[in-house]
Design an enzyme around this catalytic site. Structure first.
Site, PDB file in Angstrom:
ATOM      1  N   SER A   9       1.099  -1.150   0.056  1.00  0.00           N
ATOM      2  CA  SER A   9      -0.105   0.069  -0.228  1.00  0.00           C
ATOM      3  C   SER A   9       0.908   1.378   0.077  1.00  0.00           C
ATOM      4  CB  SER A   9      -0.993   0.243   1.067  1.00  0.00           C
ATOM      5  OG  SER A   9      -0.177   0.155   2.495  1.00  0.00           O
ATOM      6  N   THR A  10       2.045   1.069   0.473  1.00  0.00           N
ATOM      7  CA  THR A  10       3.266   2.209   0.390  1.00  0.00           C
ATOM      8  C   THR A  10       4.190   1.575  -0.167  1.00  0.00           C
ATOM      9  OG1 THR A  10       3.888   1.978   2.644  1.00  0.00           O
ATOM     10  CG2 THR A  10       1.914   3.283   2.392  1.00  0.00           C
TER      11      THR A  10
END
Length: 187
Positions: A9-10
Site C-alpha cells: 500500500s506504500t
C-alpha cells in the site's frame, strides 16, 4: 486452483504478513505486486486475472489489496463471477464460493451503485446552484469577444488568411471558425 494476490500500500511496506496468510490459506500460486494502489497499471494483477480459469478461486488478504475503490472492487468481482471464478478475502471473511458470501457481495454492489448515484446527484445540484449564482461552467473561451472582433476585422482583408489569423491568436483554425460562427461572423 487457489491463486493469491498481494499488493503493497506504500513504497516501504512489507507484504510478509499478506504472503504468510495467503500461503496458510492454501494458495498454490501467488501474484505479488510491488506497486501501490494509486497506480492504475498493476501488471501482476493483470497477469493474475489472465491466469485464473473457471473453477479457480482468487484469494486476497484484505479487500483493499485488490481494488482502489468500491466501484473498482465490484467490477473486478463481477468479472470473476462472469468467468466462473470464486473470490475470498481472508480478513473480511468474504467467500463468493458460498451463498452467504454472494449475498454480502451483492450488498456491496448495491452500496457502490448508491454511492455513484449520490455523487451524480450532488454534482448536478452543485452545478445548478452555481448557475443560479450566475457562474458559468466549463472551460474559458480561447478567444475573448474583442479577439473575435479583431479576427473578423483581420479576415475582412482578402490578403490575410484564416491560417495567419489563427496563428496570430495562437488557436487552431477549427477554434477560430467556431468562435466566429458562434458570434455571428460568417467569413
Amino acid at each position: 486452483m487457489i491463486i493469491g494476490y498481494a499488493r503493497v500500500s506504500t513504497q516501504d511496506q512489507n507484504t510478509a504478513l499478506q504472503l504468510d496468510a495467503l500461503n496458510a490459506s492454501g494458495c498454490e500460486q501467488i501474484f505479488h505486486e510491488h506497486i501501490t494502489g494509486k497506480h492504475r497499471e498493476r501488471p501482476e494483477l493483470l497477469q493474475c486475472m489472465r491466469t485464473l480459469r473457471s473453477g479457480d478461486v482468487l484469494v486476497v488478504w484484505k479487500l483493499d489489496r485488490l481494488a482502489r475503490s468500491l466501484k473498482d472492487l465490484v467490477e473486478i468481482i463481477d468479472e470473476l463471477q462472469k468467468r466462473g471464478i470464486g473470490f475470498k478475502s481472508l480478513t473480511e471473511s468474504i467467500d463468493t464460493t458460498n451463498s452467504t458470501g454472494k449475498l454480502i457481495f451483492h450488498i456491496f454492489g448495491a452500496l457502490a451503485e448508491f454511492e455513484h448515484s449520490l455523487i451524480v446527484e450532488r454534482t448536478k445540484a452543485g452545478l445548478a446552484a452555481a448557475r443560479a449564482r450566475g457562474k458559468k461552467g466549463g472551460r474559458k473561451p480561447a478567444l475573448s469577444d474583442s479577439d473575435i472582433k479583431k479576427a473578423a476585422a483581420m479576415l475582412s482583408d482578402p490578403m490575410i488568411t484564416k491560417a495567419e489569423v489563427s496563428k496570430h491568436f495562437k488557436v487552431s483554425r477549427t477554434t477560430l471558425n467556431a468562435a466566429l460562427n458562434r458570434n455571428g461572423f460568417k467569413i
